[in-house]
Write an enzyme that holds these catalytic residues in place. Sequence first.
Site, PDB file in Angstrom:
ATOM      1  N   TYR A  77       0.853  -1.371   0.246  1.00  0.00           N
ATOM      2  CA  TYR A  77       0.061  -0.219  -0.124  1.00  0.00           C
ATOM      3  C   TYR A  77       1.201   1.031   0.115  1.00  0.00           C
ATOM      4  CZ  TYR A  77      -3.651   3.171   0.769  1.00  0.00           C
ATOM      5  OH  TYR A  77      -4.841   4.252   0.619  1.00  0.00           O
ATOM      6  N   PHE A 129      -7.772  21.050 -25.182  1.00  0.00           N
ATOM      7  CA  PHE A 129      -8.342  19.009 -25.181  1.00  0.00           C
ATOM      8  C   PHE A 129      -9.135  18.459 -24.325  1.00  0.00           C
ATOM      9  CE2 PHE A 129      -8.150  14.758 -23.438  1.00  0.00           C
ATOM     10  CZ  PHE A 129      -8.018  13.830 -25.118  1.00  0.00           C
ATOM     11  N   THR A 130     -10.007  17.956 -24.641  1.00  0.00           N
ATOM     12  CA  THR A 130     -11.416  17.300 -23.518  1.00  0.00           C
ATOM     13  C   THR A 130     -11.050  17.275 -22.538  1.00  0.00           C
ATOM     14  OG1 THR A 130     -11.763  14.818 -24.825  1.00  0.00           O
ATOM     15  CG2 THR A 130     -12.378  16.889 -26.033  1.00  0.00           C
ATOM     16  N   ASP A 220       1.727  19.399 -21.251  1.00  0.00           N
ATOM     17  CA  ASP A 220       0.973  18.393 -21.024  1.00  0.00           C
ATOM     18  C   ASP A 220       1.833  17.123 -22.040  1.00  0.00           C
ATOM     19  OD1 ASP A 220      -0.362  16.356 -22.056  1.00  0.00           O
ATOM     20  OD2 ASP A 220      -2.898  17.196 -21.861  1.00  0.00           O
ATOM     21  N   LYS A 263       0.129   6.692 -23.515  1.00  0.00           N
ATOM     22  CA  LYS A 263       0.364   7.268 -25.181  1.00  0.00           C
ATOM     23  C   LYS A 263       1.948   7.017 -24.996  1.00  0.00           C
ATOM     24  CE  LYS A 263      -3.376   9.693 -24.157  1.00  0.00           C
ATOM     25  NZ  LYS A 263      -4.704   9.586 -23.313  1.00  0.00           N
ATOM     26  N   ARG A 387     -13.766  13.953 -33.947  1.00  0.00           N
ATOM     27  CA  ARG A 387     -12.695  15.089 -33.095  1.00  0.00           C
ATOM     28  C   ARG A 387     -13.231  15.957 -34.284  1.00  0.00           C
ATOM     29  NH1 ARG A 387      -9.924  13.094 -28.770  1.00  0.00           N
ATOM     30  NH2 ARG A 387     -12.504  13.507 -28.077  1.00  0.00           N
ATOM     31  N   PHE A 454     -18.870  13.705 -27.090  1.00  0.00           N
ATOM     32  CA  PHE A 454     -18.511  12.840 -27.738  1.00  0.00           C
ATOM     33  C   PHE A 454     -18.706  10.993 -27.494  1.00  0.00           C
ATOM     34  CE2 PHE A 454     -14.482  12.159 -25.910  1.00  0.00           C
ATOM     35  CZ  PHE A 454     -13.665  13.334 -25.596  1.00  0.00           C
TER      36      PHE A 454
END
Length: 462
Positions: A77, A129-130, A220, A263, A387, A454
């Site tokens: 933990y 970005f969303t 980002d 990514k 998009r 979306f």
Amino acid sequence: MENQTKHKPWAEPYKIKMVEPLKMTTREYREEKIKEAGYNTFLLRSEDVYIDLLTDSGTNAMSDYQWAGIMLGDEAYAGSKNYYYLEDNVRKYYGYKYLVPTHQGRGAENLLSQCLIKKDQYVPGNMYFTTTRLHQELAGGNFVDVIIDEAHNPVSDHPFKGNVDIQKFQDLINKVGAEKIAYITVGAPVNMAGGQPVSMENMKQVSELAKKYGIKVVLDATRNMENAYFIQKREAGYKNKTVAEIHKEFCSYSDAATMSGKKDLLVNIGGFVAVNDWDLFEELRNMVVVYEGLHTYGGLAGRDMEAMARGIEEAIRDENISFRVEQVGYFGKLLKEAGIPIVEPVGGHAVFLDAKRFYEHIPQIEFPAQKLAADLYVESGVRAMERGMVSAGRNKNTGDHYYPKLELVRLTVPRRVYTQAHFDVAAYAVNELYEKRHTAKGLKMIYEPKYLRFFQARFEAL
Ligand code: F0G
């Protein structure tokens, strides 16, 4: 004897050790499935998809080195050794001092937005970005787009279409005052613009201007290794530097980073927020226990952190990142040579079809990109993602739809998953569809969720 082949060919810098069979389906079957899914490719079952180009997020194939690391998960933990290894690698390859792991990128965005944004402050960024914009809004901020105009033009061939327009940033500071700006976000490359990179020079300028006014720069860093590869290829002075060197220099012009490890980092789950400021770290470390888990696991299993730490080491190697971006380029070239309208230059993670030119006759309010993604699935079993207008959502103050200039369909390339032949098949399918484009009709939205519509919106064919 001289080699008669025009270009030096490239090939995958790996070989395949395990395979996953794909299901082949008929057009009738797919017609039924897309209707059931409300013409939304997010609502299809993955087993009904042949080649899945929905996203490059969490869809990566891990290496034997990463899988071996999975077996070394320290599932404590508190104080898992995998956390410390990840921390070491984030310091070594990104250069930030302090690390807070999160379950994925949006977990990091949530924590950072809550720690840094005060109600009614502004958050400039190089295109939205969303999830990033939504977290900024939920924390009380107002997003302001400060990307260069070229980014909104699918045919501009600017080599760094993701750049921040320094004048727009300065104008915002003049207009609202620096104290009303929470921070500036730089996404590099810019996903929604087509995976377009940001130059090192631009990042330096952003950093200098921000510093002058005491504004923090948040990177980002989700696909920043791809960005570094574009800098190596396109920007003067970087040809002889490694992607790792360029990547670390780029990060050095920011104060903090949010990261979706799903990514660049070649894993299926994971993310982090990394910062240089101790006070901010303390606040984030405190907040993470509320939303994600203890600060040494942040919603991840020990094994996930191990796979991500190992993923950093693999992804950043020049031969791996160059293969990654060049494979996307290969796919883009096939489509371009067939005369298909795509966003140019081709970005680092996906090829984007320009639905406004593809389905010229369908007005934006009838969701041409949404329909194109649905039609491509029916045509071939290839899954892509809208998009455009559906992704852009509504203005949080007026409630009106945004009508983005870019109305795109993203054909995203998962890392190390598909071969050149899969992209030949996908390009062929897009071409088939393009030849009969005039017969296509638009869609009507019949269900609209409140947040990030979306993902779950439903449509009916007109
Ligand atoms: N930032 C960028 C630039 C992204 O592309 C994503 C995710 C996130 C942040 C959020 O990260 O998904 O781990 O919570 N993009 C995915 C995509 C969903 O398909 O482009 P996440």
